[in-house]
Design an enzyme around this catalytic site. Structure first.
Site: not given
Length: 362
Positions: A100, A113, A120, A124, A127, A344
């Protein structure tokens, strides 16, 4: 000639630097000057069909179609936020993986972005992107084409991409070579010709990547995903940071700032009861004291399955006041795209159209 990137059994056209495309043309018995015409069709006219490249000989168009993938991304869905300031794009890659990217509109700015990986490795705590870990790196072309296809959408409205942030899915400096190649393309005069000052690369603190990036000729802005004022708390919020001491990361980003003459941004996601107290604010002020930087405070955006909460407005204001008294400049990011899971930390490939059929054609 550098090694070219393959996607499946096809070369990746949007990922080629001018020298690489010239080399391919010469190897295939074509005049090298044609590379400028091809770049013009791709980046100035945003044409993604070889048969529409009218000033190229038919024989060359046939060679290009037989050798290259164009486009490499299939646009599956577009979602607009209620305020129409944020648009989320879901892409299907040639191997069937999904990624995305997000377009943020604010005044005259059109910021894309981009994602640099599928999944990933940072994982985190707040996230959605890292819940499944790293699946694979994106190629330079797959990174670049996110911007190029969004540029094509904007051109229909007489607009254009003005800024780029590497803050989508993935840890950019964990995919260093492809990200740097994408940066070279994004800033190349024959391509999108964006100023490095309008591009920001965000990292959780890959020290060797930061050190290499400062020696590149592309002096982009750097943002550190900090999220905690000390190593112990940071290891809990950003597990990837166990590989690097906070002290070493701060030294690296400070050196990057001095060498490139770029200001630093520290991203700080505020998590209620975890890193948002006066104590953490005071510690953060001491940690960054004397630095020419900005702390971007980001109230947590909800993610399904995570038992985390956003601090109250009063708590955020108190945190910011403490930073201000310490002489640390801060911004309080207004959340955009929350209603379409584009804010975010929310990118997680949650929606697909029926039968995985493309909804948009170029």
């Amino acid at each position: 000639m550098q090694i070219l990137e393959f996607i499946g059994d096809a070369l990746e056209l949007v990922g080629l630097l001018p020298g690489e495309l010239k080399g391919w043309l010469e190897e295939n018995g074509e005049p090298a000057y044609r590379y400028k015409q091809i770049f013009d069709w791709l980046y100035k006219k945003t044409v993604f069909a070889f048969d529409e490249m009218a000033n190229l000989p038919k024989s060359l168009r046939e060679k290009l179609a037989a050798s290259f993938s164009l486009p490499s991304l299939t646009l599956m869905t577009i979602e607009d936020s209620a305020d129409e300031e944020t648009t989320k794009f879901l892409w299907k890659l040639r191997d069937g993986k999904l990624v995305e990217s997000v377009l943020i509109s604010s005044g005259d700015r059109r910021t894309v972005c981009v994602s640099s990986q599928v999944g990933c490795p940072a994982r985190c705590a707040f996230c959605a992107s890292g819940k499944e870990g790293l699946i694979r790196n994106l190629t330079a072309g797959e990174i670049h084409e996110q911007v190029l296809q969004i540029q094509a959408q904007l051109k229909k409205k007489g607009e254009h991409v003005s800024h780029i942030v590497f803050m989508g899915m993935g840890e950019p400096l964990d995919n260093y070579d492809q990200v740097v190649k994408a940066l070279r393309l994004l800033t190349h005069p024959l391509a999108l010709n964006l100023s490095p000052r309008r591009i920001t690369v965000s990292t959780v603190g890959v020290v060797e990547g930061i050190e290499k990036l400062m020696d590149e000729e592309i002096s982009v802005n750097l943002a550190l995903s900090l999220h905690a004022p000390n190593q112990n708390l940071r290891k809990k919020i950003v597990p990837y940071s166990r590989k690097y001491l906070l002290e070493d990361i701060l030294k690296a980003v400070d050196l990057y700032s001095k060498k490139t003459k770029r200001d630093l941004t520290y991203e700080y996601v505020l998590l209620k009861g975890i890193n948002d107290s006066r104590k953490e604010a005071q510690e953060l002020g001491e940690l960054l004291k004397g630095q020419h930087c900005c702390v971007n405070l980001i109230p947590y955006n909800p993610v399904d399955g995570l038992n985390l909460k956003r601090p109250e407005k009063e708590s955020i204001e108190a945190f910011r006041e403490i930073l201000d008294r310490a002489g640390i400049r801060s911004t309080w990011r207004y959340t955009k795209g929350k209603d379409i899971a584009a804010a975010c930390g929310q990118l997680a490939l949650k929606k697909m159209p029926p039968k995985e059929e493309a909804l948009i054609t170029l």
